[in-house]
Write a protein that holds these residues in place. Sequence first.
Motif, PDB file in Angstrom:
ATOM      1  N   VAL A  76      36.168  14.648  -9.628  1.00 23.19           N
ATOM      2  CA  VAL A  76      37.201  15.646  -9.891  1.00 23.19           C
ATOM      3  C   VAL A  76      37.750  16.208  -8.587  1.00 23.19           C
ATOM      4  CG1 VAL A  76      37.624  17.960 -10.817  1.00 23.19           C
ATOM      5  CG2 VAL A  76      36.384  16.275 -12.194  1.00 23.19           C
ATOM      6  N   PHE A  77      36.874  16.617  -7.688  1.00 21.70           N
ATOM      7  CA  PHE A  77      37.325  17.209  -6.432  1.00 21.70           C
ATOM      8  C   PHE A  77      38.015  16.173  -5.542  1.00 21.70           C
ATOM      9  CE2 PHE A  77      33.752  20.358  -7.222  1.00 21.70           C
ATOM     10  CZ  PHE A  77      34.617  21.364  -7.618  1.00 21.70           C
ATOM     11  N   PRO A  96      31.655  17.068   5.317  1.00 18.23           N
ATOM     12  CA  PRO A  96      30.949  18.340   5.120  1.00 18.23           C
ATOM     13  C   PRO A  96      31.574  19.227   4.042  1.00 18.23           C
ATOM     14  CG  PRO A  96      32.135  18.342   7.206  1.00 18.23           C
ATOM     15  CD  PRO A  96      32.175  16.944   6.696  1.00 18.23           C
ATOM     16  N   ILE A  97      32.893  19.220   3.924  1.00 20.27           N
ATOM     17  CA  ILE A  97      33.540  20.052   2.912  1.00 20.27           C
ATOM     18  C   ILE A  97      33.224  19.527   1.519  1.00 20.27           C
ATOM     19  CG2 ILE A  97      35.757  20.763   1.950  1.00 20.27           C
ATOM     20  CD1 ILE A  97      34.968  22.332   4.379  1.00 20.27           C
ATOM     21  N   LEU A 102      29.823  20.500  -3.686  1.00 19.82           N
ATOM     22  CA  LEU A 102      28.749  20.192  -4.631  1.00 19.82           C
ATOM     23  C   LEU A 102      27.462  20.932  -4.283  1.00 19.82           C
ATOM     24  CD1 LEU A 102      29.319  16.377  -5.176  1.00 19.82           C
ATOM     25  CD2 LEU A 102      30.155  18.296  -6.529  1.00 19.82           C
ATOM     26  N   ASP A 103      27.602  22.055  -3.576  1.00 19.51           N
ATOM     27  CA  ASP A 103      26.476  22.936  -3.273  1.00 19.51           C
ATOM     28  C   ASP A 103      25.414  22.282  -2.404  1.00 19.51           C
ATOM     29  OD1 ASP A 103      27.602  25.021  -4.858  1.00 19.51           O
ATOM     30  OD2 ASP A 103      26.821  24.059  -6.660  1.00 19.51           O
ATOM     31  N   ARG A 104      25.841  21.360  -1.549  1.00 18.69           N
ATOM     32  CA  ARG A 104      24.917  20.767  -0.595  1.00 18.69           C
ATOM     33  C   ARG A 104      25.215  21.302   0.805  1.00 18.69           C
ATOM     34  NH1 ARG A 104      24.146  14.360  -2.224  1.00 18.69           N
ATOM     35  NH2 ARG A 104      23.607  14.730  -4.419  1.00 18.69           N
ATOM     36  N   ASP A 111      23.943  12.776   1.633  1.00 22.25           N
ATOM     37  CA  ASP A 111      25.280  12.246   1.400  1.00 22.25           C
ATOM     38  C   ASP A 111      25.573  12.178  -0.093  1.00 22.25           C
ATOM     39  OD1 ASP A 111      25.561  11.989   4.084  1.00 22.25           O
ATOM     40  OD2 ASP A 111      25.300   9.806   4.136  1.00 22.25           O
ATOM     41  N   LEU A 112      26.834  12.185  -0.421  1.00 24.86           N
ATOM     42  CA  LEU A 112      27.262  12.095  -1.818  1.00 24.86           C
ATOM     43  C   LEU A 112      27.157  10.650  -2.305  1.00 24.86           C
ATOM     44  CD1 LEU A 112      30.382  14.438  -1.690  1.00 24.86           C
ATOM     45  CD2 LEU A 112      27.984  15.024  -2.129  1.00 24.86           C
ATOM     46  N   ALA A 113      27.500  10.447  -3.559  1.00 27.06           N
ATOM     47  CA  ALA A 113      27.351   9.129  -4.175  1.00 27.06           C
ATOM     48  C   ALA A 113      28.277   8.105  -3.521  1.00 27.06           C
ATOM     49  CB  ALA A 113      27.641   9.221  -5.669  1.00 27.06           C
ATOM     50  N   SER A 114      27.837   6.861  -3.499  1.00 29.47           N
ATOM     51  CA  SER A 114      28.618   5.772  -2.922  1.00 29.47           C
ATOM     52  C   SER A 114      29.632   5.240  -3.931  1.00 29.47           C
ATOM     53  CB  SER A 114      27.691   4.641  -2.480  1.00 29.47           C
ATOM     54  OG  SER A 114      27.033   4.086  -3.613  1.00 29.47           O
ATOM     55  N   GLN A 115      30.476   4.328  -3.462  1.00 30.70           N
ATOM     56  CA  GLN A 115      31.487   3.735  -4.352  1.00 30.70           C
ATOM     57  C   GLN A 115      30.848   2.992  -5.513  1.00 30.70           C
ATOM     58  OE1 GLN A 115      32.055   0.077  -4.273  1.00 30.70           O
ATOM     59  NE2 GLN A 115      33.373   0.333  -6.087  1.00 30.70           N
TER      60      GLN A 115
END
Length: 322
Positions: A76-77, A96-97, A102-104, A111-115
């Motif tokens: 969504v973001f 970083p943003i 996602l409150d990390r 790191d966030l989820a990969s493709q």
Amino acid sequence: MSDDSTTQCLLFPGSFCKPVVAKFDQREGSSDGGALLLKAADRRYGLVDGLAACLRDERQAGKVDHSLRELVGQRVFSIACGYPDANDSARLSEDPIHKLLLDRDPIEGRDLASQSTLSRFENGVGVKELYRSGEFLAESVIRRHAKRLRHRAYRVTIDLDPTDDPTHGAQQLSFFNGHYDTWCYLPVMGFVSFNDEAEQYLCAAVLRPGNVTAAVGAVAILRRLVRIIRRRLPGVRIRVRLDGGFAHPAVLEFLDAQPKLEYVVAMAKNAVLKRVAESGMVRTGSFSAMSNAEIWSGCRMCFSRTGCFSGSVTPFAGLSPE
């Protein structure tokens, strides 16, 4: 990149005489600082939590690194920031943003989820979950504006419009559409507006194959929206406006069967329709020469259901007694 530099006078001759050196050696930098406003908006409206609640997580709990809510929020973001492709996560996963959204921790956080993770997530959502998600979004829009108007709306107008979504590959259900002269999908969008306000608010979006007619799926969308509106705003009068592509018997029969609902549907001109509508057009011409006060004081006539509107007291859009 400490060796890279550019001189402004090369880009803008005669403007500056000194070089400008730009360095991009800060690893924890981001160009999406404004996305923090999206996080604040989501805290208020609860869209990410609501969408996540519509989905089922059938993964093995011991192998899950990214919760369902985090996956929904990441997509969504990202889309809201102008990154519609899941491939963008290859570089956004360390941003970083986007971590902060996602409150990390923006520096030390994982790191966030990969493709590949996002692609599996999107392909794993079923039809029933998509239906619940769409209903939640429509419900949230109607609920928000009902609260804004303090539940005092007297009319809600629904507009449906198809639009082309061009494709550039071998996507499933992508077909050539002669009207738009391109290979595309043909989603239909639903909008609502309130009372005499000009602003329209998107409340429904249904993805469809590129070769369908405008009326495909229209009855299901209208039935859902009418039900939600009447639940949130009891007693409100509903108006439906559709262009000529929706002039289908099933759509007209549905609209005719709805109580306290008025509608206008454009139709392609032909000899039979002109003959049937001739008397109504004559009466319409006589109304155009009258003032609003004369219309409402002297005319409370009932228009035939073959005329412009279905209903008993609203012959023209915009000429309501309210």
